[in-house]
Motif scaffolding. Structure first.
Motif, PDB file in Angstrom:
ATOM      1  N   SER A 126     -86.036 -61.871  13.095  1.00 18.10           N
ATOM      2  CA  SER A 126     -86.324 -60.941  14.191  1.00 18.10           C
ATOM      3  C   SER A 126     -86.211 -61.614  15.553  1.00 18.10           C
ATOM      4  O   SER A 126     -86.009 -60.952  16.569  1.00 18.10           O
ATOM      5  CB  SER A 126     -87.720 -60.343  14.025  1.00 18.10           C
ATOM      6  N   ALA A 127     -86.335 -62.940  15.572  1.00 20.67           N
ATOM      7  CA  ALA A 127     -86.207 -63.696  16.824  1.00 20.67           C
ATOM      8  C   ALA A 127     -84.794 -64.226  17.041  1.00 20.67           C
ATOM      9  O   ALA A 127     -84.526 -64.898  18.040  1.00 20.67           O
ATOM     10  CB  ALA A 127     -87.200 -64.853  16.833  1.00 20.67           C
ATOM     11  N   GLY A 128     -83.902 -63.956  16.092  1.00 20.28           N
ATOM     12  CA  GLY A 128     -82.517 -64.374  16.251  1.00 20.28           C
ATOM     13  C   GLY A 128     -82.115 -65.603  15.465  1.00 20.28           C
ATOM     14  O   GLY A 128     -80.978 -66.061  15.565  1.00 20.28           O
ATOM     15  N   VAL A 129     -83.024 -66.172  14.677  1.00 22.23           N
ATOM     16  CA  VAL A 129     -82.731 -67.384  13.905  1.00 22.23           C
ATOM     17  C   VAL A 129     -81.954 -67.014  12.639  1.00 22.23           C
ATOM     18  O   VAL A 129     -82.316 -66.066  11.933  1.00 22.23           O
ATOM     19  CB  VAL A 129     -84.034 -68.119  13.525  1.00 22.23           C
ATOM     20  N   ARG A 130     -80.927 -67.785  12.328  1.00 19.42           N
ATOM     21  CA  ARG A 130     -80.150 -67.542  11.109  1.00 19.42           C
ATOM     22  C   ARG A 130     -80.085 -68.772  10.201  1.00 19.42           C
ATOM     23  O   ARG A 130     -80.034 -68.640   8.988  1.00 19.42           O
ATOM     24  CB  ARG A 130     -78.735 -67.089  11.478  1.00 19.42           C
ATOM     25  N   ASN A 131     -80.032 -69.965  10.762  1.00 14.21           N
ATOM     26  CA  ASN A 131     -80.021 -71.184   9.950  1.00 14.21           C
ATOM     27  C   ASN A 131     -81.459 -71.674   9.809  1.00 14.21           C
ATOM     28  O   ASN A 131     -82.103 -72.011  10.812  1.00 14.21           O
ATOM     29  CB  ASN A 131     -79.165 -72.261  10.602  1.00 14.21           C
ATOM     30  N   MET A 132     -81.960 -71.724   8.575  1.00 13.91           N
ATOM     31  CA  MET A 132     -83.370 -72.073   8.389  1.00 13.91           C
ATOM     32  C   MET A 132     -83.658 -72.553   6.974  1.00 13.91           C
ATOM     33  O   MET A 132     -82.947 -72.231   6.020  1.00 13.91           O
ATOM     34  CB  MET A 132     -84.241 -70.849   8.659  1.00 13.91           C
ATOM     35  N   GLU A 137     -81.354 -70.521   4.241  1.00 12.86           N
ATOM     36  CA  GLU A 137     -80.222 -69.699   4.666  1.00 12.86           C
ATOM     37  C   GLU A 137     -79.374 -70.495   5.643  1.00 12.86           C
ATOM     38  O   GLU A 137     -79.902 -71.265   6.458  1.00 12.86           O
ATOM     39  CB  GLU A 137     -80.743 -68.434   5.334  1.00 12.86           C
ATOM     40  N   GLY A 138     -78.064 -70.342   5.563  1.00  8.50           N
ATOM     41  CA  GLY A 138     -77.176 -70.995   6.515  1.00  8.50           C
ATOM     42  C   GLY A 138     -77.008 -72.481   6.244  1.00  8.50           C
ATOM     43  O   GLY A 138     -76.919 -72.908   5.094  1.00  8.50           O
ATOM     44  N   VAL A 139     -77.013 -73.274   7.323  1.00  7.99           N
ATOM     45  CA  VAL A 139     -76.726 -74.704   7.214  1.00  7.99           C
ATOM     46  C   VAL A 139     -77.806 -75.529   7.899  1.00  7.99           C
ATOM     47  O   VAL A 139     -78.584 -75.030   8.711  1.00  7.99           O
ATOM     48  CB  VAL A 139     -75.353 -75.042   7.839  1.00  7.99           C
ATOM     49  N   PRO A 184     -74.603 -76.801   4.041  1.00  9.94           N
ATOM     50  CA  PRO A 184     -75.588 -75.959   3.370  1.00  9.94           C
ATOM     51  C   PRO A 184     -76.752 -76.797   2.846  1.00  9.94           C
ATOM     52  O   PRO A 184     -76.590 -77.986   2.539  1.00  9.94           O
ATOM     53  CB  PRO A 184     -74.792 -75.333   2.221  1.00  9.94           C
ATOM     54  N   TRP A 185     -77.902 -76.193   2.746  1.00 13.93           N
ATOM     55  CA  TRP A 185     -79.112 -76.900   2.340  1.00 13.93           C
ATOM     56  C   TRP A 185     -79.031 -77.410   0.900  1.00 13.93           C
ATOM     57  O   TRP A 185     -78.413 -76.784   0.042  1.00 13.93           O
ATOM     58  CB  TRP A 185     -80.315 -75.962   2.463  1.00 13.93           C
ATOM     59  N   SER A 186     -79.659 -78.556   0.642  1.00 14.98           N
ATOM     60  CA  SER A 186     -79.785 -79.123  -0.708  1.00 14.98           C
ATOM     61  C   SER A 186     -81.263 -79.268  -1.029  1.00 14.98           C
ATOM     62  O   SER A 186     -82.051 -79.688  -0.172  1.00 14.98           O
ATOM     63  CB  SER A 186     -79.112 -80.500  -0.791  1.00 14.98           C
ATOM     64  N   ILE A 187     -81.631 -78.925  -2.260  1.00 12.04           N
ATOM     65  CA  ILE A 187     -83.040 -78.947  -2.655  1.00 12.04           C
ATOM     66  C   ILE A 187     -83.187 -79.687  -3.982  1.00 12.04           C
ATOM     67  O   ILE A 187     -82.498 -79.384  -4.962  1.00 12.04           O
ATOM     68  CB  ILE A 187     -83.585 -77.514  -2.780  1.00 12.04           C
ATOM     69  N   SER A 196     -76.987 -75.223  -1.885  1.00  9.95           N
ATOM     70  CA  SER A 196     -76.744 -73.851  -1.455  1.00  9.95           C
ATOM     71  C   SER A 196     -75.273 -73.631  -1.123  1.00  9.95           C
ATOM     72  O   SER A 196     -74.523 -74.574  -0.863  1.00  9.95           O
ATOM     73  CB  SER A 196     -77.605 -73.548  -0.233  1.00  9.95           C
ATOM     74  N   ASP A 197     -74.873 -72.358  -1.082  1.00 16.23           N
ATOM     75  CA  ASP A 197     -73.541 -71.984  -0.621  1.00 16.23           C
ATOM     76  C   ASP A 197     -73.587 -71.470   0.814  1.00 16.23           C
ATOM     77  O   ASP A 197     -72.594 -70.959   1.330  1.00 16.23           O
ATOM     78  CB  ASP A 197     -72.940 -70.918  -1.538  1.00 16.23           C
ATOM     79  N   GLY A 198     -74.751 -71.606   1.454  1.00 12.13           N
ATOM     80  CA  GLY A 198     -74.914 -71.130   2.817  1.00 12.13           C
ATOM     81  C   GLY A 198     -75.478 -69.730   2.908  1.00 12.13           C
ATOM     82  O   GLY A 198     -75.771 -69.240   4.005  1.00 12.13           O
TER      83      GLY A 198
END
Length: 315
Positions: free
Chosen positions: A170-176, A186-188, A194-197, A219-221
Motif C-alpha cells: 500500500s506504500a508502494g514497496v514491491r521488493n521485500m 517478493e521481487g529481488v 531473487p531471495w534465497s531461504i 525464489s523466482d522473483g
C-alpha cells in the motif's frame, strides 16, 4: 493436473489501499513481535513514505495483530472471546476465522483452529506440560466440536507476514522479505537477485535458525510464502516416550510418524503456514500427494531417514 490454491492473499490485500514515490533504497526494520523477533527488508525506492513513517506503520500492523489474535495477551479479542465475553464483530478476526475454516475443509479436519482445548491439555497451548488421561482427551475433543475456544498458533504468524506485506504494498514497496517467524518474499534483494531461504536441519539441539541447513530454496522473483513447521524443537518426554507438539485434531493425540519438518512454499504466507501444519499432521507421503495435486504449492518434507521433495520445489 494440479488444482489452483490461493486462499488467503485476496482477502488480505483487500484490507489495504495503494500509493507510491520517493527514493530511499533497501532498508531493514527489526524488533520484537509474537513472542520472538521480526526482520523486514524492503526496497523503499518507490515508497511514498519515509523510513520512520513506514516503521510506525509496521508497528501498527503488529500491534493490531497482537490485540486481535494473541493467546498470551489477556485483553486480546481472542482471549476475551475464549473467556466467553460478548464482543462486537471484528473484521480482521472474522477474516482469519473464515480462512481457517477453508483450510479445515481442505485438510479434512487435520488443520483445525478450534483444537485449543486439545493443545491446552497436552501442554502445548498456554498451560504447563502434562500427559492427559484418555477421558480428558475425549472431553477436549467434544469441546473442540463446540468451537468455543480457538488457537491460531498454526496460522497467525503467516497471516501477520501477509498483513505486513499488504501494508508495504500500500506504500508502494514491491521488493521485500518479511520474516516474522514465517516468511513472505517478493521481487529481488539488494543485489538484484531473487531471495534465497535456507531450510533448517531438523535435529535435536538445532535451536538456532540458519545454524545448520539441509538445503536452500531460491525464489523466482514472484510472491511467495515460505514456512517450515517441525517437531524437533517442540516436544517433551514422559516415561521415555517422546511426544511431539503436533496434535492430530481428529484423534486428539500427538502424531507418531517420522516426518520431522515440512517446508512449504505457497502463494502467500498464511496458506504456507496452515499447509505446513496440515502436512505435519498427515505425514510425508500424504502431504507430497496433496502438493502434487495442487498448483502453486511446493514442499520439502524431511523425515528421519529420507527427504521427499515436490517436483517444483528446487528450480
Amino acid at each position: 493436473m494440479r488444482v489452483n490454491i490461493h486462499i488467503a492473499a485476496a482477502a488480505i490485500l483487500m484490507l489495504f489501499a495503494c500509493g507510491c514515490e520517493k527514493k530511499n533504497g533497501y532498508q531493514v526494520f527489526s524488533g520484537y513481535a509474537q513472542g520472538g523477533t521480526y526482520r523486514i527488508t524492503a526496497d523503499l525506492g518507490n515508497c511514498r513514505l519515509d523510513r520512520s513513517e513506514l516503521a510506525a506503520g509496521i508497528d501498527s500492523v503488529l500491534n493490531r495483530v497482537d490485540s486481535c489474535f494473541s493467546g498470551y495477551n489477556r485483553n486480546s479479542y481472542l482471549s476475551r472471546r475464549n473467556r466467553g465475553e460478548t464482543l462486537s464483530p471484528d473484521a480482521l478476526f472474522d477474516t482469519l476465522v473464515s480462512i481457517s475454516e477453508r483450510f479445515k475443509e481442505l485438510s479434512s479436519g487435520a488443520f483445525d483452529v478450534a483444537s485449543a482445548p486439545l493443545f491446552d491439555i497436552w501442554g502445548f497451548g498456554f498451560t504447563r506440560d502434562s500427559l492427559p488421561p484418555e477421558s480428558a482427551i475425549e472431553a477436549a475433543k467434544e469441546l473442540c466440536k463446540e468451537g468455543k475456544m480457538l488457537n491460531f498458533n498454526a496460522i497467525a504468524q503467516g497471516f501477520t507476514c501477509d498483513l505486513v506485506a499488504a501494508y508495504l504494498h500500500s506504500a508502494g514497496v514491491r521488493n521485500m522479505l518479511v520474516d516474522i517467524g514465517e516468511i513472505y518474499c517478493e521481487g529481488v534483494n539488494a543485489s538484484g537477485r531473487p531471495w534465497s531461504i535456507g531450510i533448517d536441519t531438523p535435529e535435536d539441539g538445532n535451536n538456532v535458525p540458519g545454524a545448520s541447513l539441509s538445503g536452500i530454496w531460491r525464489s523466482d522473483g514472484g510472491s511467495h510464502g515460505v514456512v517450515t513447521s517441525g517437531n524437533y524443537r517442540k516436544f517433551y518426554i514422559h516415561d521415555g516416550h517422546k511426544y511431539a507438539h503436533t496434535i492430530d485434531p481428529r484423534t486428539g493425540y500427538p502424531v507418531e510418524h517420522d516426518l520431522l519438518s515440512a517446508t512449504v512454499v505457497a502463494p502467500d504466507a498464511t496458506s504456507a503456514d496452515a499447509l505446513a501444519t496440515f502436512f505435519m499432521v498427515v505425514g510425508a507421503e500424504e502431504a507430497l500427494s496433496w502438493v502434487e495435486a495442487h498448483y502453486g504449492v511446493e514442499a520439502c518434507l524431511i523425515c528421519a531417514d529420507t527427504t521427499l521433495v515436490s517436483s517444483g520445489f528446487y528450480r
